[in-house]
Structures are given as structure tokens and as C-alpha cells.
Design a protein around this motif. Structure first.
Motif, PDB file in Angstrom:
ATOM      1  N   HIS A 105       0.784  -1.236   0.000  1.00 51.36           N
ATOM      2  CA  HIS A 105       0.000   0.000   0.000  1.00 51.36           C
ATOM      3  C   HIS A 105       0.816   1.286   0.000  1.00 51.36           C
ATOM      4  O   HIS A 105       0.255   2.347  -0.246  1.00 51.36           O
ATOM      5  N   ASN A 158      -6.385  -0.356   2.086  1.00 54.06           N
ATOM      6  CA  ASN A 158      -5.535  -0.678   3.233  1.00 54.06           C
ATOM      7  C   ASN A 158      -6.363  -0.714   4.526  1.00 54.06           C
ATOM      8  O   ASN A 158      -6.320   0.203   5.344  1.00 54.06           O
ATOM      9  N   THR A 159      -7.098  -1.792   4.701  1.00 55.59           N
ATOM     10  CA  THR A 159      -7.995  -1.938   5.855  1.00 55.59           C
ATOM     11  C   THR A 159      -7.272  -1.821   7.195  1.00 55.59           C
ATOM     12  O   THR A 159      -7.785  -1.147   8.097  1.00 55.59           O
ATOM     13  N   ILE A 206      -6.740   1.862   7.879  1.00 52.54           N
ATOM     14  CA  ILE A 206      -8.039   2.507   8.120  1.00 52.54           C
ATOM     15  C   ILE A 206      -8.500   2.201   9.540  1.00 52.54           C
ATOM     16  O   ILE A 206      -9.016   3.077  10.244  1.00 52.54           O
ATOM     17  N   ASN A 207      -8.285   0.970   9.978  1.00 52.05           N
ATOM     18  CA  ASN A 207      -8.664   0.602  11.350  1.00 52.05           C
ATOM     19  C   ASN A 207      -7.850   1.365  12.387  1.00 52.05           C
ATOM     20  O   ASN A 207      -8.372   1.698  13.457  1.00 52.05           O
TER      21      ASN A 207
END
Length: 185
Positions: free
Chosen positions: A37, A137-138, A141-142
Motif C-alpha cells: 500500500h 488498506n484496511t 483505516i482501522n
């Protein structure tokens, strides 16, 4: 040099040009994972490029326009957090991160980002802290969510990464929100 404990054998320390060899070895260990990412592994490919990249952040720190910190786990460099942009005139900065795969899932980035954001807001008077992240890009984001950031929006197809257009989510937290959520920490 200072070190701030992040708990569980982890600490946050400045990352400087004299650490280029160690930084390159770290990048080599995490190159494929980190490069999913972010372009850092593409920019740091050998000792000279590692030294130049670290020097660019030393120059930013000297000019008060950016900062760079390494995350260490049991003494080993496993990732980092940074202020890619640090604009004291507007009171806006952009935080970011990266991490080796073996260090993922331990909350290290969240804890490290919390330390630098708290410093930026409380010590340097930053009013807005941004987090720009690929919409794919989970994990990052979290992190933004855990930091109490709000999703401002999506910049659709704004970035070409490795030949492909990608969306960028912009997250932010404002100083009053940060201070209210973090209390007297």
C-alpha cells in the motif's frame, strides 16, 4: 536519544541517517508486505537510498516540517510512524505509518501514532492531524478509527501506485476532539 515505551517490549525512538544499514535490513524483511500500500520499499532499495530517505526526514525535522520515528520490538526495528507533512503555519500535519508483517496485529502502530499525535496537538499546537490511506488498506483505516479520527472523504483515483489508479481515504482528528477523547493523558 530518547525512547518512549509503547509497552510489551516495544518502544518509539527517532530514526536517523546513521541508522541506514539497520533501516535497509528492516525494509528488506518487510518489503513485500509494506509495499502492498505504500511506496517506501520502492524508494529504499539500497544503502544509499536508505541514507537519502532518512536524511530527507532529518532535514524536515531541522526545518520543522516533518518527523520520523522507528518502532522497535525487543530492540529490533520493525516499523515506523512519521509526520510526512508538518505545517506549523496552518496547524495541520499528516501522520503515517508502516510495519513489518511479523509485528502486525499487536497495536504497535496505534500506540506509536497516539504518542506522536498527542505531542503534535499538546506540545506543538497542531489543530488538525490527517491520515491519508489507500482505500484498500484496511489495517491502516482501522488504525485511523482506533485513533478516533473521522473519515473526511475519498479522493477517487487520485493516486497512481505501481501503475494502477487507487482511491485515497482522508481521515482526520481536530485538536478539541483529540483532547476531549484523550482526557489528561
Amino acid at each position: 536519544m530518547f525512547a518512549i515505551s509503547l509497552g510489551d517490549g516495544a518502544e518509539l525512538r527517532p530514526l536517523e541517517p546513521w541508522q541506514a544499514e539497520e533501516f535497509l535490513a528492516h525494509m528488506d524483511r518487510g518489503r513485500a508486505f509494506i509495499g502492498q500500500h505504500v511506496g517506501l520499499p520502492d524508494a529504499v532499495t539500497d544503502l544509499d537510498s536508505a541514507r537519502r530517505w532518512l536524511q530527507s526526514y532529518a532535514d524536515k525535522a531541522a526545518a520543522d516540517t516533518g518527523r520520523l520515528y522507528g518502532i522497535r520490538l525487543d530492540g529490533l526495528l520493525v516499523g515506523g510512524v512519521l509526520f510526512r507533512v508538518f505545517d506549523t503555519n496552518t496547524g495541520t500535519c499528516e501522520a503515517g505509518c508502516w510495519l513489518e508483517p511479523d509485528a502486525a496485529g499487536r497495536g504497535l502502530v496505534t500506540r506509536a501514532a497516539r504518542v506522536i499525535i498527542d505531542w503534535a496537538v499538546r506540545e506543538r499546537g497542531m489543530y488538525r492531524v490527517e491520515w491519508h490511506v489507500s482505500a484498500a488498506n484496511t489495517p491502516s483505516i482501522n488504525v485511523a478509527r482506533r485513533l478516533g479520527m473521522s473519515r473526511d472523504g475519498v479522493l477517487r483515483a487520485n493516486d497512481t501506485y505501481r501503475g494502477m489508479r487507487q482511491d485515497t481515504e482522508v481521515w482526520s482528528v481536530l485538536a478539541p476532539e483529540w483532547c476531549a477523547a484523550s482526557g489528561s493523558r
